[in-house]
Design an enzyme around this catalytic site. Structure first.
Site, PDB file in Angstrom:
ATOM      1  N   SER A 133       0.829  -1.208   0.000  1.00 15.45           N
ATOM      2  CA  SER A 133       0.000   0.000   0.000  1.00 15.45           C
ATOM      3  C   SER A 133       0.857   1.248   0.000  1.00 15.45           C
ATOM      4  CB  SER A 133      -0.896   0.009   1.248  1.00 15.45           C
ATOM      5  OG  SER A 133      -1.532   1.260   1.408  1.00 15.45           O
ATOM      6  N   TYR A 160      -2.690  -0.163   9.898  1.00 12.61           N
ATOM      7  CA  TYR A 160      -2.826  -0.757   8.559  1.00 12.61           C
ATOM      8  C   TYR A 160      -1.527  -0.601   7.771  1.00 12.61           C
ATOM      9  CZ  TYR A 160      -4.063  -1.045   3.619  1.00 12.61           C
ATOM     10  OH  TYR A 160      -4.079  -1.353   2.284  1.00 12.61           O
TER      11      TYR A 160
END
Length: 328
Positions: A133, A160
């Site tokens: 990501s 995350y």
């Protein structure tokens, strides 16, 4: 490329990107094994509807398995003769990581390790492509150039992001130890038909059509590298087809490389919907970053990757799908 007899395993096949990647692989004649637990992080009906578009393909075989179940994942890879994996299953969402951190530990860390173990024991294994990501870059002032893969990525601002960076480090160690090629793709913001309801374009569309106000975080000053799903799939499949050398682990950005301001995106959405949004301006949320902007030159050199769908066109396509799917 020449279509291979061995299947490609796509984890997260009921998810937004996994569903699209599986369709692309099937469309070129590949056999595809899909894996997904189909959890209730967002609308299960949407996930099942995605799967229904895949289940009609004779070359698609679906397994409802938790990616963190290492024994079942390993057995699936071994018994099916899998040599290539596109690992997209993960617990997504920055804000949800503030509410349910252990979901990220299980899906992202334990799940990634389960896939790594399955791959390293698979005979003749050739290439693991997995989802990282852009969140790993953290938050920093943006200049005239996008984030490059050489950025240190040492200051994630959400759990995350930390799990995604940890997955990269786990993959680097497995590539070095067990000599199987791996590619990590740092996804920037993805949108389009069949998208995720927790993403801004999807959520804003629902609220604008329902006459509800939308909350604009960062008081509208944020910018994102919005990339249409078909362009993303080009990059994923292009990377899959070009494995690095044995024992090599590489990380590549995948995005549009043209950041769009949040207020500009909302304006494009208002145009497509024919309605003006009622906006409530909010401060930045914990874990959010001000701007993301991908330098995709390495992926372009490797695969010829070049996004083609501009935001206005992509939003028009998304709105058309949304109106048809939800009968609005």
């Amino acid at each position: 490329m020449n279509v291979r007899p061995d299947p490609v395993l796509v984890t997260g096949a009921a998810g937004f990107i996994g569903h699209a990647v599986a369709h692309r692989l099937l469309g070129r004649g590949e056999r595809v094994i899909g894996l997904d637990i189909v959890n209730d992080y967002y609308d299960v009906g949407l996930k099942e509807a995605r799967l229904s578009t895949l289940n009609g393909h004779a070359a698609f075989d679906f397994h409802r398995i938790d990616v963190a179940d290492a024994d079942r994942v390993a057995a699936l890879v071994r018994d099916a003769g899998v040599r290539r994996v596109v690992h997209l299953a993960a617990q997504a969402g920055v804000r949800y990581s503030l509410e349910n951190p252990f979901a990220y530990q299980r899906s992202n860390l334990q799940g990634h390790l389960a896939v790594l173990e399955a791959c390293r024991h698979a005979p003749g294994f050739e290439h693991l492509v997995y989802a990282s990501s852009s969140s790993v870059y953290g938050d920093k002032p943006m200049g005239g150039e996008g984030f490059t893969e050489d950025e240190p990525a040492t200051a994630p601002v959400s759990l995350y992001a930390a799990t995604k960076r940890a997955c990269e480090l786990m993959s680097a160690s497995y590539a070095a130890l067990y000599k199987f090629p791996q590619t990590g793709l740092r996804f920037f913001t993805v949108y389009g038909p069949w998208g995720r309801p927790d993403m801004a374009i999807f959520g804003f569309t629902r609220k604008i059509l329902s006459g509800e106000p939308i909350e604009v975080y960062g008081e509208g000053r944020m910018a994102r590298d919005f990339t249409y799903i078909d362009d993303i799939v080009d990059g994923v499949v292009g990377a899959l087809d070009r494995a690095p050398a044995s024992g090599e682990h590489r990380v590549l950005n995948i995005g549009d490389s043209h950041p769009v301001g949040l207020m500009d995106m909302i304006g494009s959405l208002e145009r497509a919907l024919g309605r003006e949004a009622v906006k409530i301006m909010r401060p930045m949320q914990p874990g959010d970053v001000t701007a993301t902007f991908a330098d995709v030159s390495r992926l372009r050199v490797l695969t010829g990757y070049r996004p083609r769908v501009m935001l206005d066109e992509g939003i028009d396509r998304f709105v058309s799908w949304y109106r048809e799917f939800y009968q609005m």
